[in-house]
Design an enzyme around this catalytic site. Structure first.
Site, short mmCIF file in Angstrom:
data_model
loop_
_atom_site.label_atom_id
_atom_site.label_comp_id
_atom_site.label_asym_id
_atom_site.label_seq_id
_atom_site.Cartn_x
_atom_site.Cartn_y
_atom_site.Cartn_z
N ASP A 64 65.03 -38.05 -19.93
CA ASP A 64 66.09 -37.22 -20.47
C ASP A 64 66.60 -37.69 -21.83
OD1 ASP A 64 67.35 -39.49 -19.49
OD2 ASP A 64 68.70 -38.42 -18.14
N ASP A 455 74.98 -48.02 -17.13
CA ASP A 455 74.58 -47.45 -15.83
C ASP A 455 74.00 -48.48 -14.87
OD1 ASP A 455 75.39 -44.91 -16.55
OD2 ASP A 455 73.39 -44.24 -17.13
#
Length: 754
Positions: A64, A455
């Site tokens: 992504d 993350d």
């Protein structure tokens, strides 16, 4: 159809050529470097795969925001394909969709563009005739959203299996597009009705960034190869649209000249992905939201094309107490009765289902599956999630892959499940590095590197070429926002971040990263873990500046904290690298420097007078970027010189400055833009440390090194190694010439002189 010529040279004027344009300014001297990834493995959303059916073992992956990859069939390692993209083309690092030509094993197409907001450039199609070794570029007259909601749907880009000259591209905001010249140009397909994909009042407000694919949502194109003949466009084409309560599956039986809703297709949920089996059955996975975040409901349906009849074949029903959707359903190319289907957004971890009778019955694969995370040990701490693409290898029905938010898994014994035996899965992401580096710390002795990663916490890298045994904990972080250590006591390392499971937002090590502890307390106000941490040269004083908050100081390893006096809220502090009692800080746009000589209890302000005038405040941008770069990068910051008390570097976005102990800053020549800055071990015989800089020097953008205090610079990367946006750079104080580069989506790299 309205022909649109490629927008050559538009939007930042960047061609993707790997050679300098003729007549360009003379290049700086270069120091050739070898580059390797600091092994983390995965770390981001691999949201699509493609097998090339004409060549066993040839496959591709898209991400992504971290480019695309081709797998080396001999080693199993994934090779990055878009590392040549420079900063000006960082928007193309997000791959919205990927397509291969089943009849041309060398053809590869990438629809690139990370965001659809007005501040970013339009997308582009990158087309390759050599399996991704080189690309040609077609600029598109619209934006793509590879890192927006619905990014696991697809595929939005598809090559006609009967005529490789024909490509179809489903956009998010601008309808359906077609190319008849293998992607060199595209024309809008006006026959596809606007009402089919444009949002209306009944759709309700679009959800936010994480859960919606925007205002217009054509999310896959699918061909029926049997409806055409080789050399002529395929007649039957399916298009999926991410809407609910109205027709969402459309079909053309005249090669796209006209379109109709597929008869009696379900409309309760959004179609996510679809697959067409060789026996004439169309399988569709549905979900209530486009993902990749939590779902409320979903289903799997089968359509008999010849009978025009639908059957609900959902493996497991969502419920109000166990809500989830279905992300994808795929068919074994070797047997149209063998299927896999994956759930999406299930709170306790997603599930993969297997059918050998066309969906009449299903078996849960993960109930008794075995998982081998040796290739990326940190994933053992994260449940299976974001299984938005699942593929069965056309050359090997025992080989299957599925995506996750941290890479992906594969099995080589899929058909054992058909005999009631457990399947074995292993991490298959080696070579894929899709993390965002928020800070880098290389201690003066001990391990080579400690990283702060978005993350996925961060890592202590004892071996740069092998994945760390796991995330440092306690506490267990999601994001780690900053990490640093003590210059004269390198066994002390401190990190801040977003703690999970009720932990505190700071962790520290007193043995060089081997073990970690939580402090007894955190500053008043329960800081979120954003911001900056500074550690004195002897490791005894820590100053934590929460983002936008009051800096606090601790002298007892976090047992107690005291508000720092004399500093504005949010001010980043750095430690002097010689005197343990000294700290430095700066308010660049308020023209102030601050210094502490009492171990961080208080700071005294003095004017910051740059020789060429005050710095200009940044104008607001989007996605963390402004006209002074990404606010997570290393620009507009102070850096202290090892071995020289009070000696400071100011790496401003617009230039580089240096000030000796208490003296005024002087501007260094040649540097006109900085995105990251760092220091490393001095060259043999040199008095000052080696400098590393990401930015523009003498009119050239790149990664640069200076061994003579910024008098001269050498470029150390080349045009094949640019990695889009670089946020951090740091030299290694133990090894002359070694440098660490932290990117936005391509992980962390380390370089050594060749």
């Amino acid at each position: 159809m309205n022909p649109i010529k490629p927008l050559l040279g538009a939007l930042l004027g960047a061609q993707l050529a790997l050679a300098a344009a003729a007549g360009a300014a003379p290049r700086l001297a270069e120091q050739p470097y070898s580059w390797r990834p600091v092994e983390i493995v995965g770390g981001g959303f691999v949201d699509g795969f493609a097998f090339q059916p004409a060549v066993p073992g040839l496959s591709y992956a898209r991400t992504d925001m971290g480019g695309a990859y081709r797998r080396d069939s001999a080693t199993g390692r994934w090779q990055p394909l878009l590392d040549f993209l420079p900063l000006r083309d960082v928007n193309l690092m997000g791959v919205e969709s990927l397509a291969i030509d089943p009849n041309n094993p060398d053809a590869l197409y990438l629809a690139c563009g990370t965001y659809t907001n007005p501040a970013v450039p339009n997308g582009a199609l990158l087309r390759s005739s050599d399996r991704g070794k080189t690309f040609q570029r077609t600029d598109l007259p619209f934006k793509l959203g590879a890192n927006e909601g619905g990014r696991g749907n697809g595929e939005r880009l598809a090559v006609d299996p009967n005529d490789g000259r024909v490509l179809w591209l489903a956009s998010r905001l601008n309808g359906l597009w077609r190319s008849s010249d293998a992607g060199a140009s595209f024309q809008r397909v006006d026959s596809f009705p606007d009402a089919a994909w444009q949002r209306n009042d009944n759709d309700g407000p679009p959800p936010g960034w994480g859960g919606s694919d925007g205002k217009a949502t054509i999310n896959f194109i699918l061909f029926d190869p049997a409806s055409g003949t080789r050399g002529q466009p395929t007649r039957t084409i399916y298009a999926g649209v991410s809407v609910v309560g109205r027709p969402s599956l459309w079909v053309s039986t005249d090669a796209g000249a006209s379109w109709q809703p597929l008869p009696r297709a379900p409309t309760r949920h959004r179609p996510m992905r679809a697959t067409l089996a060789s026996d004439g059955h169309l399988y569709v996975a549905y979900a209530s939201e486009p993902g990749p975040h939590r779902m409320r409901d979903g289903a799997v349906w089968r359509y008999d094309v010849r009978e025009q009849s639908w059957a609900d074949i959902t493996p497991d029903r969502p419920s109000p107490t166990d809500p989830f959707g279905y992300a994808t359903v795929t068919v074994d190319p070797a047997n149209p009765q063998r299927l896999l289907a994956s759930t999406a957004g299930r709170g306790r971890g997603d599930q993969l289902w297997r059918s050998t009778d066309g969906g009449a019955t299903w078996r849960s694969l993960f109930t008794d599956a075995r998982f081998d995370a040796a290739a990326a040990p940190y994933v053992a701490d994260t449940h299976l999630h974001w299984l938005y693409d699942v593929k069965i290898d056309p050359a090997n029905p025992d080989h299957a892959l599925f995506t996750t938010g941290y890479g992906g898994w594969e099995t080589l014994n899929l058909r054992d499940a058909d005999a009631g035996k457990p399947t074995t899965w292993r991490v298959m992401s080696t070579g894929i590095e899709e993390t965002v580096a928020l800070a880098l710390h290389s201690p003066t002795t001990g391990v080579p590197l400690v990283t702060a990663i978005g993350d996925y916490s961060g890592f202590v890298h004892a071996d740069l070429d092998k994945p760390a045994p796991g995330n440092p904990k306690p506490p267990f972080f999601g994001n780690t926002h900053d990490v640093t250590g003590a210059e004269l006591a390198p066994e002390v390392i401190v990190r801040i971040g977003h703690a999970r499971d009720g932990g505190k937002n700071l962790g520290y090590s007193l043995d060089g990263g081997a073990t970690w502890r939580e402090p007894k307390s955190v500053p008043a106000g329960k800081p979120t873990g954003d911001g900056f941490i500074a550690v004195s040269a002897d490791g005894q004083t820590w100053i934590w500046t929460p983002k936008g908050g009051t800096p606090h100081v601790s002298h007892d390893h976090g047992d107690t904290w005291t508000a720092v006096q004399g500093l504005p809220a949010g001010t980043r502090v750095i430690a002097d690298r010689v005197n343990p009692k000294r700290f430095h800080a700066m308010a660049l746009f308020d023209n102030q420097l601050f210094g502490s000589t009492d171990s961080g209890l208080s700071f005294t302000a003095r004017p910051l007078a740059l020789p060429d005038g005050p710095a200009t405040r940044a104008a607001a941008g989007s996605n963390n970027r402004s006209d002074r770069g990404d606010d997570r990068g290393g620009q507009d910051r102070l850096y202290a010189t090892p071995g020289r008390e009070g000696d400071l570097w100011l790496a401003a976005f617009h230039g580089l400055y240096r000030a000796g102990n208490g003296k005024a800053f002087k501007r260094l020549p040649s540097v006109s833009e900085i995105h990251a800055f760092g220091l490393g071990r001095a060259a043999p015989g040199a008095k000052d440390p080696t400098l590393y800089l990401v930015g523009t020097v003498a009119g050239q953008y790149g990664i640069f090194r200076s061994t003579d205090s910024a008098k001269t610079w050498r470029r150390i990367n080349d045009d094949a190694h640019q990695w889009g946006l670089i946020l951090q750079v740091s030299g290694d104080p133990k090894v002359f010439g070694r440098v660490y580069v932290g990117t936005h989506g391509r992980g962390v790299l380390y370089g050594d002189p060749k």
